[in-house]
Write a protein that holds these residues in place. Sequence first.
Motif, PDB file in Angstrom:
ATOM      1  N   LEU A 136       0.848  -1.199   0.000  1.00 52.14           N
ATOM      2  CA  LEU A 136       0.000   0.000   0.000  1.00 52.14           C
ATOM      3  C   LEU A 136       0.879   1.242   0.000  1.00 52.14           C
ATOM      4  O   LEU A 136       1.793   1.357   0.828  1.00 52.14           O
ATOM      5  N   LEU A 137       0.615   2.156  -0.921  1.00 54.33           N
ATOM      6  CA  LEU A 137       1.314   3.436  -0.923  1.00 54.33           C
ATOM      7  C   LEU A 137       0.420   4.448  -0.200  1.00 54.33           C
ATOM      8  O   LEU A 137      -0.655   4.787  -0.697  1.00 54.33           O
ATOM      9  N   PRO A 138       0.855   4.903   0.977  1.00 55.35           N
ATOM     10  CA  PRO A 138      -0.038   5.718   1.799  1.00 55.35           C
ATOM     11  C   PRO A 138      -0.407   7.065   1.165  1.00 55.35           C
ATOM     12  O   PRO A 138      -1.425   7.645   1.526  1.00 55.35           O
ATOM     13  N   ASP A 139       0.408   7.541   0.205  1.00 52.12           N
ATOM     14  CA  ASP A 139       0.019   8.827  -0.391  1.00 52.12           C
ATOM     15  C   ASP A 139      -1.123   8.664  -1.393  1.00 52.12           C
ATOM     16  O   ASP A 139      -1.708   9.646  -1.819  1.00 52.12           O
ATOM     17  N   ASP A 140      -1.456   7.450  -1.771  1.00 49.21           N
ATOM     18  CA  ASP A 140      -2.704   7.202  -2.491  1.00 49.21           C
ATOM     19  C   ASP A 140      -3.750   6.890  -1.434  1.00 49.21           C
ATOM     20  O   ASP A 140      -3.802   5.778  -0.893  1.00 49.21           O
ATOM     21  N   LEU A 141      -4.568   7.885  -1.136  1.00 48.03           N
ATOM     22  CA  LEU A 141      -5.598   7.714  -0.111  1.00 48.03           C
ATOM     23  C   LEU A 141      -6.891   7.321  -0.823  1.00 48.03           C
ATOM     24  O   LEU A 141      -7.295   7.993  -1.776  1.00 48.03           O
ATOM     25  N   CYS A 263      -2.410  12.088  -2.729  1.00 48.18           N
ATOM     26  CA  CYS A 263      -1.920  12.995  -1.689  1.00 48.18           C
ATOM     27  C   CYS A 263      -0.417  13.217  -1.783  1.00 48.18           C
ATOM     28  O   CYS A 263       0.167  13.870  -0.917  1.00 48.18           O
ATOM     29  N   GLY A 264       0.194  12.702  -2.832  1.00 51.25           N
ATOM     30  CA  GLY A 264       1.595  13.030  -3.118  1.00 51.25           C
ATOM     31  C   GLY A 264       1.702  14.347  -3.863  1.00 51.25           C
ATOM     32  O   GLY A 264       2.796  14.805  -4.162  1.00 51.25           O
ATOM     33  N   THR A 265       0.530  14.935  -4.197  1.00 54.56           N
ATOM     34  CA  THR A 265       0.526  16.245  -4.861  1.00 54.56           C
ATOM     35  C   THR A 265      -0.225  17.240  -3.974  1.00 54.56           C
ATOM     36  O   THR A 265      -1.086  16.852  -3.168  1.00 54.56           O
ATOM     37  N   HIS A 266       0.076  18.517  -4.166  1.00 56.16           N
ATOM     38  CA  HIS A 266      -0.565  19.550  -3.341  1.00 56.16           C
ATOM     39  C   HIS A 266      -2.081  19.511  -3.502  1.00 56.16           C
ATOM     40  O   HIS A 266      -2.826  19.471  -2.529  1.00 56.16           O
ATOM     41  N   ILE A 267      -2.523  19.479  -4.769  1.00 55.35           N
ATOM     42  CA  ILE A 267      -3.966  19.587  -5.006  1.00 55.35           C
ATOM     43  C   ILE A 267      -4.693  18.330  -4.514  1.00 55.35           C
ATOM     44  O   ILE A 267      -5.820  18.415  -4.016  1.00 55.35           O
ATOM     45  N   GLY A 268      -4.041  17.179  -4.604  1.00 51.75           N
ATOM     46  CA  GLY A 268      -4.661  15.938  -4.126  1.00 51.75           C
ATOM     47  C   GLY A 268      -4.855  15.970  -2.614  1.00 51.75           C
ATOM     48  O   GLY A 268      -5.878  15.511  -2.096  1.00 51.75           O
ATOM     49  N   LEU A 269      -3.877  16.515  -1.916  1.00 50.17           N
ATOM     50  CA  LEU A 269      -3.976  16.609  -0.449  1.00 50.17           C
ATOM     51  C   LEU A 269      -5.106  17.563  -0.056  1.00 50.17           C
ATOM     52  O   LEU A 269      -5.875  17.300   0.873  1.00 50.17           O
ATOM     53  N   ILE A 270      -5.219  18.667  -0.811  1.00 47.06           N
ATOM     54  CA  ILE A 270      -6.293  19.636  -0.540  1.00 47.06           C
ATOM     55  C   ILE A 270      -7.656  18.984  -0.806  1.00 47.06           C
ATOM     56  O   ILE A 270      -8.584  19.082   0.003  1.00 47.06           O
ATOM     57  N   GLU A 271      -7.749  18.300  -1.932  1.00 43.01           N
ATOM     58  CA  GLU A 271      -9.009  17.650  -2.320  1.00 43.01           C
ATOM     59  C   GLU A 271      -9.440  16.620  -1.258  1.00 43.01           C
ATOM     60  O   GLU A 271     -10.608  16.557  -0.865  1.00 43.01           O
ATOM     61  N   ALA A 272      -8.476  15.830  -0.793  1.00 44.55           N
ATOM     62  CA  ALA A 272      -8.786  14.822   0.222  1.00 44.55           C
ATOM     63  C   ALA A 272      -9.251  15.488   1.515  1.00 44.55           C
ATOM     64  O   ALA A 272     -10.211  15.036   2.150  1.00 44.55           O
TER      65      ALA A 272
END
Length: 303
Positions: A136-141, A263-272
């Motif tokens: 599991l890659l934790p930055d893929d939420l 969540c390895g990208t800025h926008i993905g972390l914001i979206e999550a």
Amino acid sequence: MTPAHNPQRIRTAVFPVAGLGTRFLPATKTVPKEMLPIIDRPLIQYAVDEAIAAGCDTLVFVTNRYKHAVADYFDKAYELEQKLEKAGKTEQLALIRNVLPDGVRAVFVTQAEALGLGHAVLCARPVVGDAPFAVLLPDDLIWSRGDGALKQMADHAQHSGGSVVAVQDVPHEQTASYGIVATAAFDGQSGRIHQIVEKPDPDVAPSNLAVVGRYILTPSIFDLLERTPKGAGGEIQLTDAIAALLDSERVDAFRFHGTRFDCGTHIGLIEATIRYALDNEKLSDAARSLMRNALDEMGVVES
Ligand code: UTP
């Protein structure tokens, strides 16, 4: 949460967390990417919970020598526990005690040099041994209302008997950011992979089905990883070893139910963060109104 005990199912989950996290510098100078929070829990906790819900009871963290924070997080925090106990803060005490439920063990393995995801998985070999395992890659939420993505994959693996790779559809112009698979007879949810390529340009991509950070692999992958040369980005790529595995074993692509945030990208972390806030009973109303206010104040016109 109690792990499900079933000898047929995968018991070991590997979390490769030894990457440098350069896209989140300067924060990741001291805070590993996997420790970035969505609301009040770090990314790694979401991935761990998903693995435990899928039946895993041995968690292998592949870290590097700078990532003490990940090991500390899963360690017992005696002083903090004592203070919370004294202050009668039982709810908070339960929160920090339950980062790992009873019966689940954490093992830490060091990847001395960041030679790539494939190499990180290979570092877990001595702990995994000769049984199928999850990665599991934790930055893929992956957010899902029903079973977690890994549980869905484990159920699939039980009847397919081979390896399983999570996939999702991506816009064709984004294929160069992913491993892309081609399958035989994809039935809408799964299909046997006959080709897998790391980060192909859109004009040569065999499909729009992109690999995301959940895998169930047979131990045959380790010998193949030993022989995998450096690939895209000068790194030992897990995708290249899976490509070699296709010659000898069945590997299925599995389109899970759920929404994946990169969540390895800025926008993905914001979206999550937005999604989890809107899904949180205590935060949802406040989150909605502050988003409306922010859009108003910034002069953004809603269509
Ligand atoms: P990424 O491609 O996201 O790399 O790795 P990264 O270093 O974490 O982040 P950026 O691109 O520099 O911002 C995918 C996964 O593989 C792990 C990472 O920790 C992440 O979970 N990984 C990558 C390793 O464990 N070791 C490596 O050598 C490379």
